[in-house]
Design a protein around this motif. Structure first.
Motif, PDB file in Angstrom:
ATOM      1  N   GLN A 128       0.768  -1.257  -0.050  1.00  0.00           N
ATOM      2  CA  GLN A 128      -0.008  -0.022   0.009  1.00  0.00           C
ATOM      3  C   GLN A 128       0.943   1.240   0.027  1.00  0.00           C
ATOM      4  N   THR A 129       0.116   2.341  -0.633  1.00  0.00           N
ATOM      5  CA  THR A 129       0.935   3.668  -0.310  1.00  0.00           C
ATOM      6  C   THR A 129      -0.140   4.379   0.382  1.00  0.00           C
ATOM      7  N   GLN A 130       0.157   5.744   0.315  1.00  0.00           N
ATOM      8  CA  GLN A 130      -0.884   6.735   1.469  1.00  0.00           C
ATOM      9  C   GLN A 130      -2.247   6.630   0.745  1.00  0.00           C
ATOM     10  N   GLY A 131      -2.244   6.595  -0.644  1.00  0.00           N
ATOM     11  CA  GLY A 131      -3.451   6.886  -1.229  1.00  0.00           C
ATOM     12  C   GLY A 131      -4.264   5.585  -2.090  1.00  0.00           C
ATOM     13  N   SER A 132      -3.274   4.447  -2.133  1.00  0.00           N
ATOM     14  CA  SER A 132      -3.995   3.221  -2.767  1.00  0.00           C
ATOM     15  C   SER A 132      -3.394   1.946  -1.956  1.00  0.00           C
ATOM     16  N   VAL A 133      -3.999   0.984  -2.278  1.00  0.00           N
ATOM     17  CA  VAL A 133      -3.724  -0.562  -2.071  1.00  0.00           C
ATOM     18  C   VAL A 133      -3.623  -1.318  -3.433  1.00  0.00           C
ATOM     19  N   ILE A 134      -2.223  -1.856  -3.726  1.00  0.00           N
ATOM     20  CA  ILE A 134      -2.226  -2.511  -4.765  1.00  0.00           C
ATOM     21  C   ILE A 134      -1.907  -4.030  -4.451  1.00  0.00           C
ATOM     22  N   ASP A 167      -9.575   7.588   2.281  1.00  0.00           N
ATOM     23  CA  ASP A 167      -8.677   8.412   2.994  1.00  0.00           C
ATOM     24  C   ASP A 167      -7.411   7.897   3.134  1.00  0.00           C
ATOM     25  N   GLY A 168      -6.409   8.571   3.734  1.00  0.00           N
ATOM     26  CA  GLY A 168      -4.919   8.337   3.729  1.00  0.00           C
ATOM     27  C   GLY A 168      -4.726   7.537   4.822  1.00  0.00           C
ATOM     28  N   ILE A 169      -5.532   6.611   5.497  1.00  0.00           N
ATOM     29  CA  ILE A 169      -5.293   5.886   6.519  1.00  0.00           C
ATOM     30  C   ILE A 169      -4.651   4.433   6.193  1.00  0.00           C
ATOM     31  N   SER A 170      -3.592   4.096   6.791  1.00  0.00           N
ATOM     32  CA  SER A 170      -3.155   2.872   6.418  1.00  0.00           C
ATOM     33  C   SER A 170      -3.816   1.683   6.926  1.00  0.00           C
ATOM     34  N   TRP A 171      -3.839   0.555   6.202  1.00  0.00           N
ATOM     35  CA  TRP A 171      -4.658  -0.597   6.162  1.00  0.00           C
ATOM     36  C   TRP A 171      -3.652  -1.499   7.158  1.00  0.00           C
ATOM     37  N   ALA A 172      -4.045  -2.017   8.284  1.00  0.00           N
ATOM     38  CA  ALA A 172      -3.306  -3.080   8.908  1.00  0.00           C
ATOM     39  C   ALA A 172      -3.289  -4.456   8.414  1.00  0.00           C
ATOM     40  N   ALA A 173      -4.560  -4.820   7.441  1.00  0.00           N
ATOM     41  CA  ALA A 173      -4.386  -5.867   6.720  1.00  0.00           C
ATOM     42  C   ALA A 173      -5.141  -5.674   5.396  1.00  0.00           C
ATOM     43  N   LEU A 174      -5.236  -6.487   4.661  1.00  0.00           N
ATOM     44  CA  LEU A 174      -6.108  -6.297   3.350  1.00  0.00           C
ATOM     45  C   LEU A 174      -7.665  -6.596   3.720  1.00  0.00           C
ATOM     46  N   GLU A 175      -7.903  -7.777   4.506  1.00  0.00           N
ATOM     47  CA  GLU A 175      -9.138  -8.072   4.771  1.00  0.00           C
ATOM     48  C   GLU A 175      -9.285  -7.815   6.159  1.00  0.00           C
ATOM     49  N   PRO A 176     -10.696  -7.525   6.427  1.00  0.00           N
ATOM     50  CA  PRO A 176     -10.966  -7.106   8.050  1.00  0.00           C
ATOM     51  C   PRO A 176     -10.450  -8.406   8.826  1.00  0.00           C
ATOM     52  N   THR A 177     -10.030  -7.989  10.203  1.00  0.00           N
ATOM     53  CA  THR A 177      -9.656  -8.913  10.952  1.00  0.00           C
ATOM     54  C   THR A 177      -9.636  -8.259  12.337  1.00  0.00           C
ATOM     55  N   SER A 178      -9.987  -9.086  13.370  1.00  0.00           N
ATOM     56  CA  SER A 178     -10.135  -8.856  14.829  1.00  0.00           C
ATOM     57  C   SER A 178      -8.719  -8.775  15.418  1.00  0.00           C
ATOM     58  N   GLU A 179      -7.722  -9.566  14.983  1.00  0.00           N
ATOM     59  CA  GLU A 179      -6.549  -9.673  15.678  1.00  0.00           C
ATOM     60  C   GLU A 179      -5.692  -8.685  15.646  1.00  0.00           C
ATOM     61  N   VAL A 180      -5.799  -7.472  15.005  1.00  0.00           N
ATOM     62  CA  VAL A 180      -4.733  -6.180  14.801  1.00  0.00           C
ATOM     63  C   VAL A 180      -5.478  -5.163  15.776  1.00  0.00           C
ATOM     64  N   LYS A 181      -4.794  -4.819  16.599  1.00  0.00           N
ATOM     65  CA  LYS A 181      -5.106  -3.790  17.679  1.00  0.00           C
ATOM     66  C   LYS A 181      -4.575  -2.376  17.599  1.00  0.00           C
ATOM     67  N   THR A 182      -3.223  -2.299  16.991  1.00  0.00           N
ATOM     68  CA  THR A 182      -2.478  -1.160  16.776  1.00  0.00           C
ATOM     69  C   THR A 182      -1.649  -1.360  15.533  1.00  0.00           C
ATOM     70  N   TRP A 183      -1.607  -0.376  14.569  1.00  0.00           N
ATOM     71  CA  TRP A 183      -0.699  -0.459  13.577  1.00  0.00           C
ATOM     72  C   TRP A 183      -0.046   0.930  13.165  1.00  0.00           C
ATOM     73  N   THR A 184       1.080   0.760  12.412  1.00  0.00           N
ATOM     74  CA  THR A 184       1.749   2.127  12.010  1.00  0.00           C
ATOM     75  C   THR A 184       0.573   2.742  10.748  1.00  0.00           C
ATOM     76  N   THR A 185       0.478   4.037  10.869  1.00  0.00           N
ATOM     77  CA  THR A 185      -0.247   4.636   9.895  1.00  0.00           C
ATOM     78  C   THR A 185       0.278   5.593   9.026  1.00  0.00           C
TER      79      THR A 185
END
Length: 346
Positions: A232-238, A302-320
């Motif tokens: 991912q970049t700030q604006g897209s997920v490839i 938005d410009g938010i970083s994704w912690a994973a490609l698909e939804p997950t309940s395991e991730v609590k915090t991540w770099t954005t």
């Protein structure tokens, strides 16, 4: 047209149109060890002989019709014998003394056992091929397609020439499996054995039949899996989905998911829905079909970083992206955060 003699190529080419990097070949020698087959110039190893012959070359260059130059090994004082001596179906090369010693050696007769190089998997696969693989002549064949039968090597010119009753329509091939034993090489369907791999490839087929250019069109669809990678970049997920031999590719987008449907040759198909970690801009998202993969660009809302490609309940915090402090920053010059972020609530 001239046939290229480089290992792993074997294509017909026009000398007047022989461009750089037109030939994809193997510069090394074949390697057979403990059931694995490959080339000394590249790392990939396979167990099936047909897969070995289909390994794409690791070197590019111009086509050539010159015979490959064999490495000259240091010679001993003894003179070598140019002629070939055949003993029990095995071609023996060497000095007369060596041949005489081989003749004088005691021979033990024991029941023949199938050699480990012809594995049960290969035997089953070969038996299946003998039963079902015949050309469906209603399927068109591209000019230049090589016959799939082992030891044939004829390239398709036209139905009249290769599917008629003439001499070019006869497929001289090996229905058996390759056998490599103590340095000798041959086929399980015929007695001739040689030492050099290039000579092995030249052993004329022992069975006559019809060519196999395309086989039969399968009526049953096979669902397969494809390797996937993403960044991912700030604006897209490839997202990259790796698939070859694609015949039709469809990708549809929705606000928080995308669907992929890839139809490939031999009735293979990859179909999957990907729910997404965050929302995307459907109109601005796109995909591109390349030779070895499908590249999908998902435009973030938005410009938010994704912690994973698909939804997950395991991730609590991540770099954005673009948030300073405890949440981390990735070189941004301004702060970007979600409407439901704790910073927004203050």
């Amino acid at each position: 047209m001239v046939k290229c003699t480089r290992k792993g190529c074997g294509k017909d080419y026009d000398p007047a149109d022989n461009q750089d990097n037109a030939c994809q070949f193997h510069s090394g020698a074949p390697v057979f060890h403990e059931g694995l087959k490959g080339w000394s110039c590249c790392k990939k190893r396979v167990t099936d002989f047909d897969e070995f012959l289909a390994l794409p070359g690791c070197t590019h260059g111009k086509h050539t019709d010159e015979q490959p130059v064999e490495t000259v090994k240091p010679t001993v004082q003894e003179a070598t014998v140019a002629a070939t001596t055949v003993k029990d179906g095995v071609e023996v090369y060497g000095a007369p003394a060596a041949v005489a010693a081989a003749d004088a050696a005691p021979v033990s007769h024991s029941p023949l056992q199938p050699h480990p190089s012809v594995t049960k998997q290969e035997e089953a696969k070969q038996a299946e091929k003998q039963e079902v693989e015949e050309d469906d002549e209603s399927i068109p064949v591209a000019v230049g397609t090589t016959c799939k039968r082992r030891g044939c090597g004829v390239t398709y010119v036209s139905d009249a020439e290769n599917r008629g009753n003439g001499a070019a329509a006869v497929c001289q091939h090996h229905p058996g499996a390759p056998v490599f034993h103590e340095g000798s090489k041959g086929w399980s369907c015929c007695a001739r054995k040689v030492l050099e791999f290039d000579e092995f490839l030249k052993i004329k087929g022992c069975t006559a039949g019809k060519h196999l250019f395309v086989g039969k069109k399968s009526t049953q669809e096979e669902m397969v899996d494809c390797r996937m990678d993403w960044y991912q970049t700030q604006g897209s997920v490839i997202v990259s989905l790796f698939a070859k031999n694609k015949e039709d590719t469809q990708v549809t987008f929705s606000p928080q998911a995308f669907d992929v449907d890839i139809k490939m040759k031999d009735q293979k198909r990859y179909k999957k829905q990907f729910p997404l970690f965050n929302t995307i801009d459907v109109a601005a998202s796109s995909y591109e079909v390349l030779s070895t993969k499908v590249e999908i660009t998902l435009k973030k809302t938005d410009g938010i970083s994704w912690a994973a490609l698909e939804p997950t309940s395991e991730v609590k915090t991540w770099t954005t992206f673009g948030v300073s402090g405890g949440a981390g920053t990735v070189g941004a010059k301004e702060m970007l955060y979600s409407a439901d972020a704790p910073l927004h609530m203050k």
